[in-house]
Scaffold this motif. Structure first.
Motif, PDB file in Angstrom:
ATOM      1  N   SER A   1       0.826  -1.206   0.000  1.00 42.88           N
ATOM      2  CA  SER A   1       0.000   0.000   0.000  1.00 42.88           C
ATOM      3  C   SER A   1       0.864   1.260   0.000  1.00 42.88           C
ATOM      4  O   SER A   1       2.050   1.214   0.373  1.00 42.88           O
ATOM      5  CB  SER A   1      -0.911   0.014   1.228  1.00 42.88           C
ATOM      6  OG  SER A   1      -0.140   0.172   2.415  1.00 42.88           O
ATOM      7  N   ALA A   2       0.267   2.362  -0.411  1.00 42.00           N
ATOM      8  CA  ALA A   2       0.992   3.636  -0.419  1.00 42.00           C
ATOM      9  C   ALA A   2       1.515   3.994   0.974  1.00 42.00           C
ATOM     10  O   ALA A   2       2.673   4.427   1.103  1.00 42.00           O
ATOM     11  CB  ALA A   2       0.101   4.744  -0.974  1.00 42.00           C
TER      12      ALA A   2
ATOM     13  N   GLN B   1       4.592   1.847   1.628  1.00 38.76           N
ATOM     14  CA  GLN B   1       5.745   2.285   0.848  1.00 38.76           C
ATOM     15  C   GLN B   1       6.328   3.574   1.420  1.00 38.76           C
ATOM     16  O   GLN B   1       7.552   3.755   1.435  1.00 38.76           O
ATOM     17  CB  GLN B   1       5.351   2.468  -0.611  1.00 38.76           C
ATOM     18  CG  GLN B   1       4.996   1.160  -1.305  1.00 38.76           C
ATOM     19  CD  GLN B   1       4.765   1.320  -2.792  1.00 38.76           C
ATOM     20  OE1 GLN B   1       5.593   1.905  -3.494  1.00 38.76           O
ATOM     21  NE2 GLN B   1       3.655   0.805  -3.289  1.00 38.76           N
ATOM     22  N   SER B   2       5.476   4.476   1.882  1.00 33.75           N
ATOM     23  CA  SER B   2       5.966   5.709   2.514  1.00 33.75           C
ATOM     24  C   SER B   2       6.741   5.390   3.779  1.00 33.75           C
ATOM     25  O   SER B   2       7.793   5.992   4.058  1.00 33.75           O
ATOM     26  CB  SER B   2       4.786   6.626   2.822  1.00 33.75           C
ATOM     27  OG  SER B   2       5.216   7.813   3.458  1.00 33.75           O
TER      28      SER B   2
END
Length: 358
Positions: A170-171, A174-175
């Motif tokens: 998921s974003a 990844q962040s």
């Protein structure tokens, strides 16, 4: 170590480069873990444990505070060479003997003479694994790609195979990976140039496994290509690194939109590589862009954990990471390797000699 020699040479010549002390910390797995521990990156929810142990005389885990499962690693080899998981005392003792024999090889002693009789033992971390390809520009991290490693790396050995990008995490995940990469890189003290980092991710945390001041190894860099609004053509990772090295502005370069992947073709058994078939069929698989067999016929090849060189590389490019992964697996299924066994085979965990064709 080429990276360390380059850091000292650059410092002597007055070039912008990483400090040699930071590079040196990356070449010793125990030292790297000390640095990351002191930076507070091994705390949640309980402290991650690790030890540096002698391999001679044979270590007794009960006297060393070893808990199971654990992982034994040479202090400075790469490509997961010599890395083994042990789930109990007997497996630990077999793995320690096997690692000691590996480190006695003359070709390896030339690389690691100072630490040839020591190993790192650390807690086994469950979870998925990712690799981060990035470049440091004036101390700021520019992430170029996050690779998923879809094959489970649970042991007893840790030969890698498939890398696929973009990541399907998921974003927010990844962040968080990017943030942890920044923390780890700053803790070590790297400031300039390419970085390859690897992390394990589970419900507890994002755990740094390796931070290296270099690009991705082998031919895997060929799986990446980059675009810029100022240019009409794609460039390779090596070109991007060279542009940065000569002072060009690379801030607006980013990875192409297509999904891409690479398979490092695993070594199924040690022996003499006699024949490879199915290359043309493998190349005809949809989404496959190239198949390169790098192992030479009639040469000896070694399976992991003694080995460190793959049979070759398969490359894919497609509209989605899932399609790229599927293509890599299908292309690999078309390849067939005839390997003639020449040495007695040991059981992977007991160490018992089973015979040359077991």
């Amino acid at each position: 170590m080429p990276a360390l020699a380059a850091a000292y040479a650059a410092r002597g010549l007055g070039f912008v480069a990483n400090h040699p002390a930071a590079v040196e910390a990356c070449t010793n797995k125990f030292r790297m873990r000390e640095v990351l521990r002191d930076a507070g990156l091994f705390e949640a929810p309980t402290k991650f444990w690790f030890r540096r142990i002698p391999l001679s005389p044979e270590p007794e885990p009960a006297f060393l505070g070893i808990q199971f499962p654990c992982v034994l690693k040479p202090l400075s080899l790469s490509a997961s060479q010599g890395v083994m998981r042990a789930n109990n005392r007997e497996e630990f003792r077999v793995a320690a003997r096997r690692l000691a024999r590996l480190l006695e090889r003359p070709d390896l002693q030339m690389k690691i003479a100072a630490s040839a009789r020591e190993a790192l033992v650390e807690e086994y971390i469950p979870g998925v694994e990712v690799a981060v390809e990035a470049i440091l520009i004036a101390g700021e991290l520019k992430v170029l790609a996050i690779f998923d490693k879809p094959d489970p790396l649970e042991g007893p050995f840790f030969e890698e195979s498939i890398y696929v990008t973009p990541s399907r995490l998921s974003a927010p995940q990844q962040s968080a990976i990017r943030d942890r990469a920044v923390q780890a890189i700053r803790a070590i003290g790297l400031t300039h140039g390419p970085v390859h980092a690897e992390f394990r991710i589970n419900e507890d945390d994002i755990w740094p496994i390796e931070i290296a001041p270099r690009p991705i190894g082998g031919m895997c860099a060929a799986s990446l290509a980059f675009v810029s609004p100022r240019h009409s053509e794609l460039i390779a990772l090596e070109e991007l690194i060279l542009c940065h090295a000569v002072g060009a502005d690379i801030t607006d370069w980013h990875r192409e939109s297509a999904a891409s992947g690479v398979m490092m073709v695993p070594v199924p058994a040690s022996g003499i590589l006699e024949e490879v078939t199915g290359i043309d069929e493998s190349k005809r698989v949809r989404h496959i862009t190239d198949v390169q067999i790098t192992a030479r016929l009639h040469d000896e090849i070694l399976a992991w954990p003694e080995g460190s060189s793959y049979l070759g590389f398969i490359f894919a490019k497609s509209e989605s990471p899932a399609a790229a992964e599927s293509a890599l697996r299908e292309a690999h299924s078309k390849l067939h390797f005839q390997i003639r066994s020449t040495l007695p085979v040991e059981h992977p965990m007991t160490g018992k000699v089973l015979g040359p064709h077991a």
